[in-house]
Scaffold this motif. Structure first.
Motif, short mmCIF file in Angstrom:
data_model
loop_
_atom_site.label_atom_id
_atom_site.label_comp_id
_atom_site.label_asym_id
_atom_site.label_seq_id
_atom_site.Cartn_x
_atom_site.Cartn_y
_atom_site.Cartn_z
N GLY A 338 15.59 83.00 61.53
CA GLY A 338 16.51 82.97 59.92
C GLY A 338 16.74 84.73 59.95
O GLY A 338 15.71 85.53 60.43
N LEU A 383 26.48 80.50 55.81
CA LEU A 383 25.53 79.75 57.37
C LEU A 383 27.27 78.65 57.32
O LEU A 383 27.60 78.25 58.58
CB LEU A 383 25.16 78.78 56.54
CG LEU A 383 23.53 79.64 56.12
CD1 LEU A 383 22.93 78.75 54.67
CD2 LEU A 383 23.10 79.72 57.24
N SER A 384 28.43 78.53 56.83
CA SER A 384 29.96 77.44 56.87
C SER A 384 30.21 78.10 58.60
O SER A 384 30.81 77.82 59.01
CB SER A 384 30.09 77.30 55.98
OG SER A 384 31.13 78.90 55.67
N TRP A 386 28.49 79.81 61.11
CA TRP A 386 27.70 80.15 61.38
C TRP A 386 27.86 78.56 62.93
O TRP A 386 27.60 78.00 63.64
CB TRP A 386 26.25 80.25 61.66
CG TRP A 386 26.35 81.56 61.73
CD1 TRP A 386 27.52 82.84 61.70
CD2 TRP A 386 25.51 82.36 61.17
NE1 TRP A 386 26.84 84.10 61.67
CE2 TRP A 386 25.17 83.65 61.07
CE3 TRP A 386 23.83 82.29 60.07
CZ2 TRP A 386 24.65 85.12 60.54
CZ3 TRP A 386 23.34 82.85 59.61
CH2 TRP A 386 23.37 84.55 60.20
N LYS A 387 28.64 77.40 61.66
CA LYS A 387 28.84 76.57 62.37
C LYS A 387 29.18 76.54 64.11
O LYS A 387 30.29 76.65 63.42
CB LYS A 387 29.02 75.71 61.33
CG LYS A 387 28.30 75.20 60.14
CD LYS A 387 29.17 74.02 58.64
CE LYS A 387 29.56 72.65 59.69
NZ LYS A 387 29.91 72.03 58.89
N ASP A 392 24.28 78.64 64.98
CA ASP A 392 24.00 78.03 64.09
C ASP A 392 22.35 76.98 63.74
O ASP A 392 22.47 76.31 62.88
CB ASP A 392 24.35 76.63 65.03
CG ASP A 392 25.45 75.26 64.20
OD1 ASP A 392 24.98 75.34 62.76
OD2 ASP A 392 25.37 74.37 65.08
N TYR A 395 18.34 79.79 59.62
CA TYR A 395 18.45 79.03 58.38
C TYR A 395 18.71 80.54 57.85
O TYR A 395 18.26 81.95 57.87
CB TYR A 395 16.72 79.10 58.35
CG TYR A 395 16.03 79.63 58.23
CD1 TYR A 395 15.96 80.47 57.37
CD2 TYR A 395 15.12 79.35 59.56
CE1 TYR A 395 14.15 81.24 57.72
CE2 TYR A 395 13.99 80.37 59.70
CZ TYR A 395 13.58 81.08 58.87
OH TYR A 395 12.35 82.11 58.72
N LEU A 396 18.95 80.82 56.61
CA LEU A 396 19.16 82.04 55.52
C LEU A 396 19.09 81.14 54.02
O LEU A 396 18.57 80.65 53.61
CB LEU A 396 20.30 82.20 54.65
CG LEU A 396 21.54 83.05 56.33
CD1 LEU A 396 22.82 83.35 55.44
CD2 LEU A 396 20.88 84.40 56.70
N CYS A 418 26.10 73.69 49.56
CA CYS A 418 25.91 72.63 50.63
C CYS A 418 27.04 71.34 50.34
O CYS A 418 27.81 71.56 52.02
CB CYS A 418 24.31 71.70 50.83
SG CYS A 418 23.33 73.05 51.01
N ILE A 423 27.25 72.07 54.35
CA ILE A 423 26.27 72.92 55.47
C ILE A 423 25.11 72.05 55.18
O ILE A 423 24.69 71.27 53.97
CB ILE A 423 25.55 73.95 54.63
CG1 ILE A 423 25.61 74.24 53.75
CG2 ILE A 423 26.90 75.34 55.70
CD1 ILE A 423 24.58 75.95 52.88
N LYS A 427 19.48 74.60 56.28
CA LYS A 427 19.92 75.36 56.71
C LYS A 427 19.48 76.86 55.53
O LYS A 427 19.53 77.75 55.72
CB LYS A 427 21.51 76.15 57.25
CG LYS A 427 21.46 74.94 58.90
CD LYS A 427 21.14 75.60 59.71
CE LYS A 427 21.02 75.12 60.67
NZ LYS A 427 20.37 74.79 62.11
N LEU A 428 19.57 76.40 54.38
CA LEU A 428 19.19 77.53 53.07
C LEU A 428 17.99 77.13 52.30
O LEU A 428 18.23 76.55 51.44
CB LEU A 428 20.62 76.95 51.99
CG LEU A 428 20.64 77.72 50.97
CD1 LEU A 428 21.23 79.37 51.81
CD2 LEU A 428 22.18 77.49 50.22
#
Length: 559
Positions: A338, A383-384, A386-387, A392, A395-396, A418, A423, A427-428
């Motif tokens: 990530g 992140l959205s 990258w889905k 995918d 994480y960030l 989220c 998301i 992932k966050l």
């Protein structure tokens, strides 16, 4: 006196103010600028030069400050004030409008625009004159009730008279501050604290002599206006020694810091002279190796720069000038897990400002929460995006400032993000410094537990930087431990650091925490920390923080 509303501060440049005042003179008998601190009229030349005139109350032939001065009230409440004054058989209708005047060097100068109309009403005016005379003619309007020396208003007036009446002399305006004075009240009691303040005031007054002015600005802040001295350092040292003698204690010593402004432009307002001396004082306040500093143009440039950042922050936030850079977090095998999100300020010119240029400024004025929320939103949005892509699985992680715990509902904001971007909370990642947790242990740990219950990964950032690290490990139930980079930078050549690092990593593993080492700059550091059991690594050895597009290219090459 009436208060029209709470947001009536007008802003003018030195080029605009005289034009504006000329347009108002058709409606009022008197239109003028007033420095409420110094009780003097002010004028501004076309070249932006300030000139101080007579006392403002001289317009109605008074010899003292007006009771509940409208301009003083307007200046300090940042709102328009109106009042009726009665002098010499005339009734004066006064409107005081607070303004910020931008001077030629771009520094702000707070003063008041007074709009005055008058009429004859001798009987009523005589009655009110007699009623209010006693309120303003005496000691209380210019002196501090505790110490007996001049208060802020009295100091401004006294300093102005000293400088104006002796134009051939060089003068200094000095701010003086007592270090850690709250400990005096804690250790010796409030009565002793008051006794010390009175003693300091007496020393300042005596040291200033008949050719100087000393005043108390409030709290433990004092001001001096004195003639320039050949050996100022010796004079200040003697003053400090006398102050130190006010308390005899093996556990505590009274110390002072001083900021000095060399008065070259005598037409500057006393308030600006003092502010600039205080800028100098603040630049050394935490430095025990020096006890005085002079104001410099560099300090002014820094202050103007900081004020510009504050003034333009909200509009720049809305216009999208703040962006995220990503710094990869990598396993020892080179697999990208990530990245940490780090904010950058992208100026219209294309220049990029690093966090050190603005974060501390925003923290000081309570704006850091707005920036943090904005960064969190950018991370969730990324992140959205990258889905369903090759990124995918990444994480960030985002940072939470200690002040965010006080001003934001963190446990509510992150789940809402989220939901907004659809998301997974996993992932966050949320980075919280150990300092933030230690400041309010029970409440902040409860917030962490709520976040973890909602599926977020909580990381303890900068571990090893604080003073209570091992104690915190006992109570923390975080998912990830990030070891402070400065701690790591010593480990390649310091056996003792290796022993401590190995113990910390081992404890974290036994507490079921993943360990991230940040600040990796060399292959030797990577190999060493890998052998000690570290899981994930971050630092310039892999990549500096880079724009999102560059990070995506970097991740593709590593996959």
């Amino acid at each position: 006196m009436t208060n029209e509303n709470t947001e009536q501060v007008k802003t003018y440049s030195y080029k605009e103010i005289n034009i504006a005042m000329d347009s108002m003179r058709v409606m009022f008998d008197i239109v003028r600028l007033v420095d409420a601190e110094e009780c003097r009229e002010v004028s501004v030349s076309a070249e932006g030069v300030l000139c101080f005139g007579k006392e403002c109350y001289a317009v109605w032939n008074a010899d003292h400050r007006c009771a509940n001065c409208t301009s003083f009230q307007a200046c300090h409440t940042h709102s328009k004030k109106t009042r009726v004054e009665y002098f010499n058989g005339k009734t004066f209708q006064i409107q005081s409008v607070p303004i910020i005047l931008t001077l030629k060097d771009e520094s702000p100068y707070c003063c008041n625009l007074e709009l005055i109309s008058f009429s004859d009403d001798a009987v009523e005016a005589a009655y009110h004159e007699e009623k209010t005379k006693w309120e303003t003619s005496g000691y209380l309007s210019t002196h501090d009730t505790l110490t007996g020396i001049l208060n802020w208003d009295g100091f401004c007036k006294g300093a102005r008279n000293l400088i104006s009446n002796n134009p051939e002399k060089k003068h200094l305006v000095i701010s003086a501050d007592v270090d850690n004075f709250r400990l005096v009240n804690t250790l010796f009691g409030n009565s002793k604290g008051n006794e010390v303040l009175i003693g300091i005031a007496k020393i300042l007054e005596e040291m200033s002599g008949s050719t100087g002015v000393a005043g108390r600005c409030g709290g433990v802040n004092f001001a001096l206006c004195i003639d320039e001295k050949d050996d100022l350092e010796k004079w200040l040292s003697e003053l400090s020694s006398k102050v130190a003698e006010l308390i005899y204690s093996p556990s505590f010593t009274l110390t002072m810091h001083f900021g000095i402004f060399d008065v070259e432009n005598q037409n500057l307002p006393i308030s600006i002279m003092y502010d600039r001396s205080y800028m100098a004082l603040e630049s050394i306040k935490t430095d025990e190796s020096v006890f005085y500093a002079y104001f410099t143009d560099e300090l002014l440039e820094k202050a103007v720069h900081e004020q510009k950042i504050i003034n333009e922050f909200k509009s720049n936030l809305k216009s999208g000038q703040f962006i995220i850079y990503l710094q990869p977090q990598v396993t020892k095998e080179g697999v990208i897990e990530g990245a940490e999100c780090l904010v950058r300020w992208c100026l219209p010119s294309g220049d990029i400002l690093p966090p050190m240029e603005f974060i501390e400024i925003l923290e000081q004025v309570g704006l850091i929460g707005s920036l943090d929320e904005y960064v969190w939103d950018l991370a969730a949005y990324q992140l959205s995006k990258w889905k369903g892509t090759e990124f995918d699985n990444l994480y960030l992680s985002v940072n939470v400032s200690p002040k965010d715990f006080y001003y934001l509902d963190i446990a509510e904001i992150f789940p809402s993000l989220c939901k907004k971007y659809d998301i997974s909370p996993s992932k966050l990642h949320i980075e919280i410094t150990e300092t933030a947790i230690a400041d309010e242990m029970s409440g902040n740990m409860a917030t962490m537990e709520k976040l973890q219950a909602n599926g977020f990964t909580v990381e303890i950032d900068d571990f090893g930087k604080g003073s209570s690290s091992l104690g915190l490990l006992k109570d923390l139930k975080a998912d990830v431990l990030k070891i402070d980079m400065r701690f790591i930078q010593r480990c390649s050549d310091d056996d003792r650091s290796n022993v401590i690092l190995e113990s910390v990593i081992d404890m974290a593993k036994k507490l079921h925490m993943e360990v991230i080492s940040e600040g990796i700059e060399t292959k030797d550091q990577l190999n060493n920390l890998s052998e000690l059991g570290c899981d994930v690594f971050q630092g310039f050895y892999f990549s500096k923080p880079i724009p999102v597009a560059a990070f995506e290219q970097y991740a593709k090459k590593k996959s």
